[in-house]
Every structure is written in structure tokens, then in C-alpha cells.
Scaffold this motif. Structure first.
Motif, short mmCIF file in Angstrom:
data_model
loop_
_atom_site.label_atom_id
_atom_site.label_comp_id
_atom_site.label_asym_id
_atom_site.label_seq_id
_atom_site.Cartn_x
_atom_site.Cartn_y
_atom_site.Cartn_z
N ASN A 24 -4.58 -6.73 5.76
CA ASN A 24 -4.08 -6.79 4.39
C ASN A 24 -2.66 -7.37 4.36
N GLN A 25 -2.07 -7.34 3.19
CA GLN A 25 -0.78 -8.01 2.99
C GLN A 25 0.34 -7.35 3.79
N SER A 26 0.33 -6.06 3.93
CA SER A 26 1.40 -5.39 4.68
C SER A 26 1.29 -5.69 6.18
N ASP A 27 0.07 -5.89 6.68
CA ASP A 27 -0.09 -6.27 8.09
C ASP A 27 0.48 -7.67 8.34
N VAL A 28 0.23 -8.58 7.42
CA VAL A 28 0.76 -9.93 7.57
C VAL A 28 2.28 -9.92 7.48
N LEU A 29 2.82 -9.14 6.58
CA LEU A 29 4.27 -9.03 6.45
C LEU A 29 4.89 -8.45 7.72
N PHE A 30 4.25 -7.45 8.29
CA PHE A 30 4.74 -6.88 9.54
C PHE A 30 4.71 -7.91 10.66
N LEU A 31 3.63 -8.66 10.78
CA LEU A 31 3.53 -9.66 11.84
C LEU A 31 4.57 -10.76 11.69
N VAL A 32 4.77 -11.22 10.47
CA VAL A 32 5.76 -12.27 10.22
C VAL A 32 7.16 -11.75 10.54
#
Length: 55
Positions: A2-10
């Protein structure tokens, strides 16, 4: 993912790359300190730079 996972990875990748740049700059500055003392150390310099010193 989800969006929070992508934000964490970035965010993690940005922090990791920033830390890597700081470590590389620190190692290069420490290695440069033991040079020949003219303050012109770097991987881009070659034997052609010695011509200017002889003049």
C-alpha cells in the motif's frame, strides 16, 4: 503493497543513499590527507597535470 509501504521504502532508500554519500566523502577526505601535500589530490588527475608544475 500500500501507499505507506511505498513511502517507507522511498524514505529508506533516500536515507541509505545519503548515508552512503557521507561515508564515501569521509573516506576520500581521510585518504587525501596523506598525499603529497599540494592540496591537489583526486582520481581525475593524471600525469598530464605534472606539466604545469614544471613551469
Amino acid at each position: 503493497m500500500n501507499q505507506s509501504d511505498v513511502l517507507f521504502l522511498v524514505t529508506f532508500l533516500i536515507l541509505l543513499s545519503t548515508l552512503t554519500v557521507f561515508i564515501v566523502q569521509f573516506v576520500r577526505s581521510r585518504r587525501r590527507g596523506g598525499g603529497d601535500g599540494d592540496g591537489r589530490a583526486g582520481w581525475w588527475e593524471g600525469p598530464w597535470d605534472d606539466d604545469d608544475r614544471k613551469r
